[in-house]
Design a protein around this motif. Structure first.
Motif, PDB file in Angstrom:
ATOM      1  N   VAL A  11       0.867  -1.180   0.000  1.00 37.67           N
ATOM      2  CA  VAL A  11       0.000   0.000   0.000  1.00 37.67           C
ATOM      3  C   VAL A  11       0.901   1.227   0.000  1.00 37.67           C
ATOM      4  CG1 VAL A  11      -1.636   1.395   1.329  1.00 37.67           C
ATOM      5  CG2 VAL A  11      -1.963  -1.081   1.134  1.00 37.67           C
ATOM      6  N   VAL A  12       0.673   2.121  -0.950  1.00 36.22           N
ATOM      7  CA  VAL A  12       1.388   3.392  -1.009  1.00 36.22           C
ATOM      8  C   VAL A  12       0.418   4.478  -0.563  1.00 36.22           C
ATOM      9  CG1 VAL A  12       2.650   5.029  -2.444  1.00 36.22           C
ATOM     10  CG2 VAL A  12       2.806   2.571  -2.925  1.00 36.22           C
ATOM     11  N   VAL A  13       0.804   5.230   0.456  1.00 34.18           N
ATOM     12  CA  VAL A  13      -0.038   6.303   0.986  1.00 34.18           C
ATOM     13  C   VAL A  13       0.498   7.629   0.457  1.00 34.18           C
ATOM     14  CG1 VAL A  13      -1.015   7.375   3.047  1.00 34.18           C
ATOM     15  CG2 VAL A  13      -0.413   4.936   3.065  1.00 34.18           C
ATOM     16  N   GLY A  14      -0.287   8.280  -0.409  1.00 32.94           N
ATOM     17  CA  GLY A  14       0.124   9.556  -0.982  1.00 32.94           C
ATOM     18  C   GLY A  14       0.450   9.417  -2.452  1.00 32.94           C
ATOM     19  N   ALA A  15      -0.318  10.126  -3.308  1.00 30.67           N
ATOM     20  CA  ALA A  15      -0.155   9.995  -4.761  1.00 30.67           C
ATOM     21  C   ALA A  15       0.455  11.241  -5.377  1.00 30.67           C
ATOM     22  CB  ALA A  15      -1.506   9.694  -5.409  1.00 30.67           C
ATOM     23  N   CYS A 129      -9.409   9.087  -0.292  1.00 27.88           N
ATOM     24  CA  CYS A 129      -9.332   7.963   0.644  1.00 27.88           C
ATOM     25  C   CYS A 129      -8.328   8.337   1.726  1.00 27.88           C
ATOM     26  CB  CYS A 129      -8.896   6.699  -0.089  1.00 27.88           C
ATOM     27  SG  CYS A 129      -8.949   5.235   0.929  1.00 27.88           S
ATOM     28  N   GLU A 130      -8.832   8.631   2.892  1.00 32.54           N
ATOM     29  CA  GLU A 130      -7.976   9.102   3.978  1.00 32.54           C
ATOM     30  C   GLU A 130      -7.597   7.954   4.903  1.00 32.54           C
ATOM     31  OE1 GLU A 130      -7.822  12.563   7.449  1.00 32.54           O
ATOM     32  OE2 GLU A 130      -9.664  12.223   6.296  1.00 32.54           O
ATOM     33  N   VAL A 131      -6.304   7.764   5.095  1.00 31.35           N
ATOM     34  CA  VAL A 131      -5.815   6.744   6.012  1.00 31.35           C
ATOM     35  C   VAL A 131      -6.050   7.219   7.443  1.00 31.35           C
ATOM     36  CG1 VAL A 131      -3.751   5.547   6.845  1.00 31.35           C
ATOM     37  CG2 VAL A 131      -4.141   5.831   4.385  1.00 31.35           C
ATOM     38  N   THR A 132      -6.694   6.403   8.248  1.00 32.38           N
ATOM     39  CA  THR A 132      -7.033   6.775   9.618  1.00 32.38           C
ATOM     40  C   THR A 132      -6.247   6.001  10.662  1.00 32.38           C
ATOM     41  OG1 THR A 132      -8.877   5.193   9.577  1.00 32.38           O
ATOM     42  CG2 THR A 132      -9.368   7.487   8.979  1.00 32.38           C
ATOM     43  N   GLY A 133      -5.532   4.981  10.246  1.00 28.34           N
ATOM     44  CA  GLY A 133      -4.737   4.223  11.202  1.00 28.34           C
ATOM     45  C   GLY A 133      -3.874   3.193  10.502  1.00 28.34           C
ATOM     46  N   ILE A 134      -2.704   2.937  11.068  1.00 32.30           N
ATOM     47  CA  ILE A 134      -1.794   1.911  10.538  1.00 32.30           C
ATOM     48  C   ILE A 134      -1.228   1.143  11.713  1.00 32.30           C
ATOM     49  CG2 ILE A 134       0.339   1.455   9.266  1.00 32.30           C
ATOM     50  CD1 ILE A 134      -0.113   4.043   7.723  1.00 32.30           C
ATOM     51  N   THR A 135      -1.379  -0.173  11.688  1.00 36.27           N
ATOM     52  CA  THR A 135      -0.786  -1.025  12.716  1.00 36.27           C
ATOM     53  C   THR A 135       0.014  -2.120  12.025  1.00 36.27           C
ATOM     54  OG1 THR A 135      -2.812  -2.370  12.798  1.00 36.27           O
ATOM     55  CG2 THR A 135      -2.589  -0.595  14.425  1.00 36.27           C
ATOM     56  N   ARG A 136       1.056  -2.566  12.689  1.00 36.02           N
ATOM     57  CA  ARG A 136       1.925  -3.567  12.061  1.00 36.02           C
ATOM     58  C   ARG A 136       2.219  -4.700  13.033  1.00 36.02           C
ATOM     59  NH1 ARG A 136       7.454  -2.005  13.691  1.00 36.02           N
ATOM     60  NH2 ARG A 136       7.316  -0.007  14.788  1.00 36.02           N
ATOM     61  N   ASP A 137       2.495  -5.836  12.441  1.00 34.46           N
ATOM     62  CA  ASP A 137       2.997  -6.970  13.217  1.00 34.46           C
ATOM     63  C   ASP A 137       4.098  -7.622  12.401  1.00 34.46           C
ATOM     64  OD1 ASP A 137       1.718  -8.722  11.313  1.00 34.46           O
ATOM     65  OD2 ASP A 137      -0.168  -8.415  12.390  1.00 34.46           O
ATOM     66  N   ASP A 138       4.568  -8.759  12.828  1.00 32.83           N
ATOM     67  CA  ASP A 138       5.677  -9.392  12.118  1.00 32.83           C
ATOM     68  C   ASP A 138       5.275  -9.893  10.734  1.00 32.83           C
ATOM     69  OD1 ASP A 138       7.305  -8.940  14.269  1.00 32.83           O
ATOM     70  OD2 ASP A 138       7.025 -10.937  15.141  1.00 32.83           O
ATOM     71  N   ALA A 139       3.995 -10.183  10.541  1.00 26.86           N
ATOM     72  CA  ALA A 139       3.553 -10.814   9.295  1.00 26.86           C
ATOM     73  C   ALA A 139       3.064  -9.830   8.244  1.00 26.86           C
ATOM     74  CB  ALA A 139       2.446 -11.821   9.593  1.00 26.86           C
ATOM     75  N   PRO A 169       1.008  10.997   8.439  1.00 26.89           N
ATOM     76  CA  PRO A 169       0.398  10.079   9.403  1.00 26.89           C
ATOM     77  C   PRO A 169       1.102   8.724   9.445  1.00 26.89           C
ATOM     78  CG  PRO A 169      -1.294  11.161   8.075  1.00 26.89           C
ATOM     79  CD  PRO A 169       0.033  11.456   7.439  1.00 26.89           C
ATOM     80  N   THR A 170       1.649   8.311   8.306  1.00 24.42           N
ATOM     81  CA  THR A 170       2.373   7.034   8.276  1.00 24.42           C
ATOM     82  C   THR A 170       3.599   7.091   9.178  1.00 24.42           C
ATOM     83  OG1 THR A 170       1.646   6.701   5.994  1.00 24.42           O
ATOM     84  CG2 THR A 170       3.464   5.340   6.775  1.00 24.42           C
ATOM     85  N   ARG A 171       4.329   8.186   9.090  1.00 22.40           N
ATOM     86  CA  ARG A 171       5.523   8.327   9.942  1.00 22.40           C
ATOM     87  C   ARG A 171       5.134   8.334  11.419  1.00 22.40           C
ATOM     88  NH1 ARG A 171       7.140  13.125   8.424  1.00 22.40           N
ATOM     89  NH2 ARG A 171       6.225  14.116  10.258  1.00 22.40           N
ATOM     90  N   GLU A 172       4.060   9.037  11.743  1.00 21.41           N
ATOM     91  CA  GLU A 172       3.605   9.085  13.128  1.00 21.41           C
ATOM     92  C   GLU A 172       3.165   7.705  13.608  1.00 21.41           C
ATOM     93  OE1 GLU A 172       0.654  12.096  13.524  1.00 21.41           O
ATOM     94  OE2 GLU A 172       1.961  13.708  12.825  1.00 21.41           O
ATOM     95  N   ALA A 173       2.443   6.978  12.753  1.00 20.42           N
ATOM     96  CA  ALA A 173       2.000   5.645  13.139  1.00 20.42           C
ATOM     97  C   ALA A 173       3.177   4.706  13.352  1.00 20.42           C
ATOM     98  CB  ALA A 173       1.064   5.078  12.069  1.00 20.42           C
ATOM     99  N   ALA A 174       4.244   4.912  12.591  1.00 22.91           N
ATOM    100  CA  ALA A 174       5.432   4.067  12.720  1.00 22.91           C
ATOM    101  C   ALA A 174       6.285   4.457  13.919  1.00 22.91           C
ATOM    102  CB  ALA A 174       6.261   4.143  11.438  1.00 22.91           C
ATOM    103  N   GLY A 175       5.996   5.628  14.522  1.00 25.57           N
ATOM    104  CA  GLY A 175       6.761   6.071  15.682  1.00 25.57           C
ATOM    105  C   GLY A 175       8.161   6.540  15.340  1.00 25.57           C
TER     106      GLY A 175
END
Length: 391
Positions: A11-15, A129-139, A169-175
């Motif tokens: 997924v690429v966020v930002g066009a 299409c506004e991204v409202t949250g991003i969470t990640r795990d190992d998979a 927002p992606t950078r913020e979600a990634a910490g």
């Protein structure tokens, strides 16, 4: 609005130009890529308008450099001035590249060329299409969004690229931290019509006592359209008018007889010089302004971002085809030092340009004129502006 897939490889966020370039590299490789943008339509103003030689080399691999050159204005020269005095003149025509020049072309046109290229590769942009949250795990990574109708949705992806700008927002979600500062001055950006005295084969950076001013020609049949970028001490209007821009032009080139006849677009902004502490957090990556922002001196922001997008898209495509995931470590290892150099280089240019003391300006001008007499130094400066060191 078409249905957004529930799963994707990337997924690429930002066009913007960065996200489009990354998506093209992935789509060309047959990757399952979904490109999301919160705006209802792409750029309709010129904004970034300089395409440097290295970026043209990168985009030639996607067969779009020729179209950009055809649509834009070829500008092979760059000069430094203090008011009416030329301090240094740089030429790109001897650089070791198939594109020994810059191309002046509005960001809206650059994006339209890249969008058509993405569509030819089978890709598309989902908007608004506004991204409202991003969470990640190992998979994988889960991207939450809200579409143009306000309906929520999620995408489960192997990787996410945040090409979503300075306030990512992606950078913020990634910490991931975004270290740096901002300049005290405000910047004015305007597209104007005027009878500028310099040839339209040359862009000019003027080091006036009032601050930095960049004037560059833009493609236009009448030959009187220019981009003006300048620092100002006071807070400018949200959309500077003709009289405001005329004052900037008069200050940077006194007595030239230049008349601004029309402002076709203008804006004000504060400029930051910041760099992401890391370009990656697990399966989340940053590119473009989400990873680095800096002064517009030299016009390198969009260029560095496009190069980020091409490099990251290519690496992800290789990993998705089965190469080792450790290959992705190459992205931060190679691209972050390049951005660090660009941030430092443009910061030096901006601080030199905004020296106010008479003594300081005299010393600066002497240093620039002395360096400009040495061919190797002139060539090195042109090489750096063209970003050819990013190969």
């Amino acid at each position: 609005m078409s249905t957004i897939p529930a799963t994707a490889s990337v997924v690429v966020v930002g066009a913007g130009p960065t996200g489009l370039t990354a998506a093209i590299a992935l789509a060309d490789a047959g990757a399952d890529v979904v490109l999301l943008d919160r705006l209802a339509e792409g750029a309709n103003t010129s904004r970034a308008c300089v395409i440097h030689a290295r970026t043209l080399e990168v985009l030639s691999e996607f067969d779009v450099a020729a179209e950009l050159c055809e649509r834009g204005l070829i500008v092979p020269n760059f000069s430094f001035r203090d008011g009416n005095r030329v301090l240094a003149h740089l030429s790109f025509d001897q650089l070791p590249t198939p594109f020994p020049f810059t191309v002046m072309l509005g960001q809206n046109d650059t994006e339209s060329v890249l969008l058509r290229r993405l569509e030819r590769a089978g890709g598309r942009v989902h908007r608004p299409c506004e991204v409202t949250g991003i969470t990640r795990d190992d998979a994988a990574v889960t991207v939450e969004y809200r579409d143009g109708d306000g309906a929520p949705g999620t995408i489960r992806a192997d990787y996410v690229i945040g090409a979503d700008g300075m306030h990512s927002p992606t950078r913020e979600a990634a910490g991931i931290g975004f270290t740096g500062d901002s300049y005290a001055e405000s910047f004015v950006l305007a597209d104007v019509r005027m009878n500028w005295p310099d040839p339209r084969t040359e862009a000019t950076l003027t080091l006036a006592p009032q601050g930095l001013a960049v004037v560059a020609p833009l493609p236009d049949e009448t030959g009187d359209r220019y981009r003006v970028v300048a620092t100002v001490d006071t807070t400018p209007p949200e959309h500077p008018d003709r009289d405001f821009v005329q004052g900037i032009v008069d200050a940077c080139r006194p007595g030239s007889g230049t008349t601004v006849t029309e402002v076709t677009w203008s804006s004000r902004f504060h400029v930051h010089h910041r760099l992401a502490d890391h370009y990656r957090a697990g399966r989340i990556f940053l590119a473009g302004d989400a990873a680095h922002v800096h002064s517009p001196a030299g016009g390198q922001g969009m260029n560095t971002g496009i190069q980020d997008g091409a490099a990251l898209g290519g690496l992800l495509a290789r990993v998705l085809r089965g190469e080792p995931a450790t290959l992705l470590d190459e992205y931060e290892r190679t691209r972050r030092p390049i951005a660090l150099g660009v941030v430092a280089f443009t910061d030096r240019m901006t601080r030199l340009a905004t020296i106010r003391s008479t003594t300081g300006r005299a010393l600066r001008n002497t240093a620039i004129r002395t360096a400009a007499r040495i061919p190797a130094l002139r060539r090195a400066q042109a090489y750096r502006l063209a970003e050819l060191g990013a190969r």
